[in-house]
Design a protein around this motif. Sequence first.
Motif, PDB file in Angstrom:
ATOM      1  N   THR A 159      11.312   5.432   3.599  1.00 31.99           N
ATOM      2  CA  THR A 159      10.693   5.755   2.314  1.00 31.99           C
ATOM      3  C   THR A 159       9.639   6.842   2.474  1.00 31.99           C
ATOM      4  OG1 THR A 159      11.078   3.555   1.385  1.00 31.99           O
ATOM      5  CG2 THR A 159       9.267   4.836   0.442  1.00 31.99           C
ATOM      6  N   VAL A 160       8.798   6.703   3.495  1.00 31.20           N
ATOM      7  CA  VAL A 160       7.746   7.692   3.729  1.00 31.20           C
ATOM      8  C   VAL A 160       8.363   9.055   4.045  1.00 31.20           C
ATOM      9  CG1 VAL A 160       5.794   8.315   5.189  1.00 31.20           C
ATOM     10  CG2 VAL A 160       6.097   5.945   4.457  1.00 31.20           C
ATOM     11  N   ALA A 161       9.428   9.079   4.849  1.00 35.59           N
ATOM     12  CA  ALA A 161      10.087  10.343   5.160  1.00 35.59           C
ATOM     13  C   ALA A 161      10.661  10.991   3.916  1.00 35.59           C
ATOM     14  CB  ALA A 161      11.187  10.109   6.192  1.00 35.59           C
ATOM     15  N   TYR A 162      11.218  10.168   3.026  1.00 32.66           N
ATOM     16  CA  TYR A 162      11.769  10.677   1.766  1.00 32.66           C
ATOM     17  C   TYR A 162      10.681  11.343   0.939  1.00 32.66           C
ATOM     18  CZ  TYR A 162      14.220  10.489  -2.761  1.00 32.66           C
ATOM     19  OH  TYR A 162      14.786  10.813  -3.958  1.00 32.66           O
ATOM     20  N   VAL A 163       9.537  10.665   0.788  1.00 31.77           N
ATOM     21  CA  VAL A 163       8.454  11.199  -0.024  1.00 31.77           C
ATOM     22  C   VAL A 163       7.787  12.387   0.653  1.00 31.77           C
ATOM     23  CG1 VAL A 163       6.254  10.653  -1.138  1.00 31.77           C
ATOM     24  CG2 VAL A 163       8.065   8.940  -1.054  1.00 31.77           C
ATOM     25  N   ARG A 164       7.673  12.344   1.970  1.00 34.34           N
ATOM     26  CA  ARG A 164       6.995  13.421   2.704  1.00 34.34           C
ATOM     27  C   ARG A 164       7.677  14.776   2.488  1.00 34.34           C
ATOM     28  NH1 ARG A 164       7.063  14.515   9.099  1.00 34.34           N
ATOM     29  NH2 ARG A 164       5.390  16.079   9.195  1.00 34.34           N
ATOM     30  N   THR A 165       8.942  14.755   2.124  1.00 34.83           N
ATOM     31  CA  THR A 165       9.657  16.006   1.891  1.00 34.83           C
ATOM     32  C   THR A 165       8.968  16.852   0.827  1.00 34.83           C
ATOM     33  OG1 THR A 165      11.678  14.767   2.374  1.00 34.83           O
ATOM     34  CG2 THR A 165      11.957  16.973   1.514  1.00 34.83           C
ATOM     35  N   GLU A 166       8.202  16.216  -0.063  1.00 32.07           N
ATOM     36  CA  GLU A 166       7.479  16.968  -1.087  1.00 32.07           C
ATOM     37  C   GLU A 166       6.575  18.032  -0.472  1.00 32.07           C
ATOM     38  OE1 GLU A 166       5.319  14.051  -3.183  1.00 32.07           O
ATOM     39  OE2 GLU A 166       7.035  13.280  -4.313  1.00 32.07           O
ATOM     40  N   THR A 167       5.942  17.716   0.650  1.00 30.61           N
ATOM     41  CA  THR A 167       5.040  18.688   1.262  1.00 30.61           C
ATOM     42  C   THR A 167       5.819  19.912   1.731  1.00 30.61           C
ATOM     43  OG1 THR A 167       5.207  17.673   3.476  1.00 30.61           O
ATOM     44  CG2 THR A 167       3.495  16.846   2.009  1.00 30.61           C
ATOM     45  N   PHE A 168       7.057  19.722   2.166  1.00 29.76           N
ATOM     46  CA  PHE A 168       7.875  20.852   2.594  1.00 29.76           C
ATOM     47  C   PHE A 168       8.392  21.645   1.394  1.00 29.76           C
ATOM     48  CE2 PHE A 168       8.366  17.588   5.962  1.00 29.76           C
ATOM     49  CZ  PHE A 168       7.761  18.290   6.993  1.00 29.76           C
ATOM     50  N   ILE A 194       0.217  11.136   1.159  1.00 36.89           N
ATOM     51  CA  ILE A 194       1.353  10.919   2.052  1.00 36.89           C
ATOM     52  C   ILE A 194       0.862  10.573   3.456  1.00 36.89           C
ATOM     53  CG2 ILE A 194       3.310  12.064   3.167  1.00 36.89           C
ATOM     54  CD1 ILE A 194       3.719  13.559   0.483  1.00 36.89           C
ATOM     55  N   ASP A 195      -0.229  11.186   3.889  1.00 34.46           N
ATOM     56  CA  ASP A 195      -0.815  10.800   5.186  1.00 34.46           C
ATOM     57  C   ASP A 195      -1.240   9.333   5.163  1.00 34.46           C
ATOM     58  OD1 ASP A 195      -0.446  13.234   6.406  1.00 34.46           O
ATOM     59  OD2 ASP A 195      -2.463  13.983   5.948  1.00 34.46           O
ATOM     60  N   LEU A 196      -1.803   8.878   4.042  1.00 31.31           N
ATOM     61  CA  LEU A 196      -2.179   7.469   3.939  1.00 31.31           C
ATOM     62  C   LEU A 196      -0.930   6.589   3.970  1.00 31.31           C
ATOM     63  CD1 LEU A 196      -4.097   5.138   3.507  1.00 31.31           C
ATOM     64  CD2 LEU A 196      -4.229   5.728   1.071  1.00 31.31           C
ATOM     65  N   MET A 197       0.145   7.025   3.338  1.00 30.45           N
ATOM     66  CA  MET A 197       1.404   6.284   3.416  1.00 30.45           C
ATOM     67  C   MET A 197       1.871   6.161   4.857  1.00 30.45           C
ATOM     68  SD  MET A 197       3.631   7.781   0.201  1.00 30.45           S
ATOM     69  CE  MET A 197       5.053   6.750   0.590  1.00 30.45           C
ATOM     70  N   ARG A 198       1.790   7.241   5.606  1.00 34.09           N
ATOM     71  CA  ARG A 198       2.248   7.220   7.008  1.00 34.09           C
ATOM     72  C   ARG A 198       1.380   6.279   7.837  1.00 34.09           C
ATOM     73  NH1 ARG A 198       2.794  13.332   8.940  1.00 34.09           N
ATOM     74  NH2 ARG A 198       4.060  12.400  10.580  1.00 34.09           N
ATOM     75  N   TRP A 199       0.072   6.281   7.560  1.00 33.90           N
ATOM     76  CA  TRP A 199      -0.833   5.380   8.265  1.00 33.90           C
ATOM     77  C   TRP A 199      -0.492   3.928   7.943  1.00 33.90           C
ATOM     78  CZ3 TRP A 199      -4.590   2.089   6.073  1.00 33.90           C
ATOM     79  CH2 TRP A 199      -5.488   1.509   6.974  1.00 33.90           C
ATOM     80  N   ALA A 200      -0.276   3.634   6.659  1.00 39.95           N
ATOM     81  CA  ALA A 200       0.049   2.267   6.263  1.00 39.95           C
ATOM     82  C   ALA A 200       1.394   1.824   6.806  1.00 39.95           C
ATOM     83  CB  ALA A 200       0.034   2.154   4.736  1.00 39.95           C
ATOM     84  N   ALA A 201       2.352   2.754   6.877  1.00 39.34           N
ATOM     85  CA  ALA A 201       3.691   2.409   7.360  1.00 39.34           C
ATOM     86  C   ALA A 201       3.661   1.915   8.799  1.00 39.34           C
ATOM     87  CB  ALA A 201       4.623   3.608   7.233  1.00 39.34           C
ATOM     88  N   ARG A 202       2.716   2.406   9.584  1.00 38.82           N
ATOM     89  CA  ARG A 202       2.618   1.927  10.977  1.00 38.82           C
ATOM     90  C   ARG A 202       2.288   0.441  11.030  1.00 38.82           C
ATOM     91  NH1 ARG A 202       0.028   7.039  11.759  1.00 38.82           N
ATOM     92  NH2 ARG A 202      -2.052   6.103  11.778  1.00 38.82           N
ATOM     93  N   HIS A 203       1.539  -0.035  10.036  1.00 37.22           N
ATOM     94  CA  HIS A 203       1.202  -1.454   9.972  1.00 37.22           C
ATOM     95  C   HIS A 203       2.345  -2.286   9.391  1.00 37.22           C
ATOM     96  CE1 HIS A 203      -3.027  -0.765  11.009  1.00 37.22           C
ATOM     97  NE2 HIS A 203      -2.997   0.270  10.185  1.00 37.22           N
ATOM     98  N   LEU A 224       0.826  -1.200   0.000  1.00 39.61           N
ATOM     99  CA  LEU A 224       0.000   0.000   0.000  1.00 39.61           C
ATOM    100  C   LEU A 224       0.867   1.259   0.000  1.00 39.61           C
ATOM    101  CD1 LEU A 224      -2.720   1.387   0.103  1.00 39.61           C
ATOM    102  CD2 LEU A 224      -2.785   1.000   2.583  1.00 39.61           C
ATOM    103  N   VAL A 225       1.962   1.243   0.749  1.00 34.80           N
ATOM    104  CA  VAL A 225       2.882   2.387   0.750  1.00 34.80           C
ATOM    105  C   VAL A 225       3.432   2.619  -0.659  1.00 34.80           C
ATOM    106  CG1 VAL A 225       5.155   3.181   1.540  1.00 34.80           C
ATOM    107  CG2 VAL A 225       3.510   2.267   3.179  1.00 34.80           C
ATOM    108  N   ASP A 226       3.852   1.554  -1.323  1.00 32.85           N
ATOM    109  CA  ASP A 226       4.432   1.695  -2.660  1.00 32.85           C
ATOM    110  C   ASP A 226       3.393   2.200  -3.668  1.00 32.85           C
ATOM    111  OD1 ASP A 226       6.892   0.837  -1.789  1.00 32.85           O
ATOM    112  OD2 ASP A 226       6.624  -1.235  -2.446  1.00 32.85           O
ATOM    113  N   ALA A 227       2.156   1.699  -3.563  1.00 32.50           N
ATOM    114  CA  ALA A 227       1.110   2.140  -4.482  1.00 32.50           C
ATOM    115  C   ALA A 227       0.735   3.597  -4.227  1.00 32.50           C
ATOM    116  CB  ALA A 227      -0.118   1.239  -4.357  1.00 32.50           C
ATOM    117  N   CYS A 228       0.665   3.983  -2.959  1.00 29.07           N
ATOM    118  CA  CYS A 228       0.386   5.385  -2.626  1.00 29.07           C
ATOM    119  C   CYS A 228       1.484   6.295  -3.170  1.00 29.07           C
ATOM    120  CB  CYS A 228       0.286   5.568  -1.117  1.00 29.07           C
ATOM    121  SG  CYS A 228      -1.244   4.990  -0.392  1.00 29.07           S
ATOM    122  N   ARG A 229       2.708   5.836  -3.096  1.00 30.88           N
ATOM    123  CA  ARG A 229       3.815   6.652  -3.598  1.00 30.88           C
ATOM    124  C   ARG A 229       3.678   6.888  -5.096  1.00 30.88           C
ATOM    125  NH1 ARG A 229      10.343   5.515  -2.947  1.00 30.88           N
ATOM    126  NH2 ARG A 229      11.000   7.507  -3.874  1.00 30.88           N
TER     127      ARG A 229
END
Length: 396
Positions: free
Chosen positions: A197-206, A179-188, A155-160
């Motif tokens: 990976t999520v931290a890398y992609v989340r940089t887009e928001t910044f 990206i919020d959905l990625m962070r939620w899925a990453a917890r699982h 799910l993280v990869d598909a969201c990305r």
Amino acid sequence: MPSIVYSGVGPRIAYERRIAGLTQAELARAAGIALGTLRKIERGERGVSDCLLDAVAMALGHDPARLLPNRERPDDRVHQAIPSLSAVLATYEDPEDGPCREPAALHGAVASMVTHRLSAQYVRISRAAPALLTELCRALRTAPPHHRPAVARLLVDACRAADAVAFKYGATDLSARLIDLMRWAARHADDPLVDATVAYVRTETFFASKAHAAGFRALAGALEGLPRDTRPSALAARGALHMRAAVIAGRAGEGDAAETHLDEARALGDRVPEGVYGGTAFGPNSVRIHEVSVAVSLGGARLERALELARVWKPPQDVPAERRSSFYIELGRAQLWSGRPDAAFESLQVARRIAPQHAREHRWVREDAATLRRLKRADAERLSNFAAWCHAGECV
């Protein structure tokens, strides 16, 4: 999502088929369509659906946009997908009941999405993403506990992949929600490399909000959270975060911090072969591309470093198309700012040939094409056509 039917593509398909040295029967067989259908298309007697256009383009080895007349907008299909993606995000914790494919089939579908992202095939992602994300959310909800981490990683990869479309096409709010959905899925997923990976992609928001200092702090925290691991995948995850930190430090004008992170990325890049790790390209070549990005961000005397690197090195073919295209976009900006508009235009055209959808939607391509058109340099007709192709007027 309803299919778009394109008209007027027959002559272009026939031309590209002949250039490829294929008969109509050979192309029809490679694309998996009836010979009669292809003949009618080439004669202009029927339109082409988006699915059929993709099949023919794949058989020819081209981006679908290459087969469209200039008046057509291939990004229409992407914009049609935006509401469907928003609907997925509204229900991801409680998706509608429905079928779920076996794990191997889901893995194959996500792997295709990752491949499309790395090659900047955003239209193909937009067609598949809504249904696949819904199915993966359903699979995560129904999976037994011992299978949930693997589904969460998918799910993280598909969201990305979906986020790449949203971010490139300017849907920044949708990108942030993905990206919020990625962070939620990453917890699982319960995997520090997935968190990286999520931290890398989340940089887009910044990047989008120009909150560079906050983005830099977030990456620093992600680096602290990574275990010291000598596996190539772990080294690559750490190196990718250092590359990202170097870029965001460069955007913030923090030259010393950018150089420090580039040094760390180089050292890690020397320890792993160039490749794709956890969906992110990393290795010595990827680090070199980021050197150019940092140099352009910092400007001044560092631009000469980018130009010097480009004189002696070009990204090889095994680097994903999206990243190679980025190299030439960054190089074009360095050349433009260094008073070499003709060279800059050539770099933008190379970026377009490598990854048309990526180049077309890149803001810097539009800005630089608009600047070049104002300078009235290079071949005026080619430059005007290029500026129209990437909608350069939209950035004015």
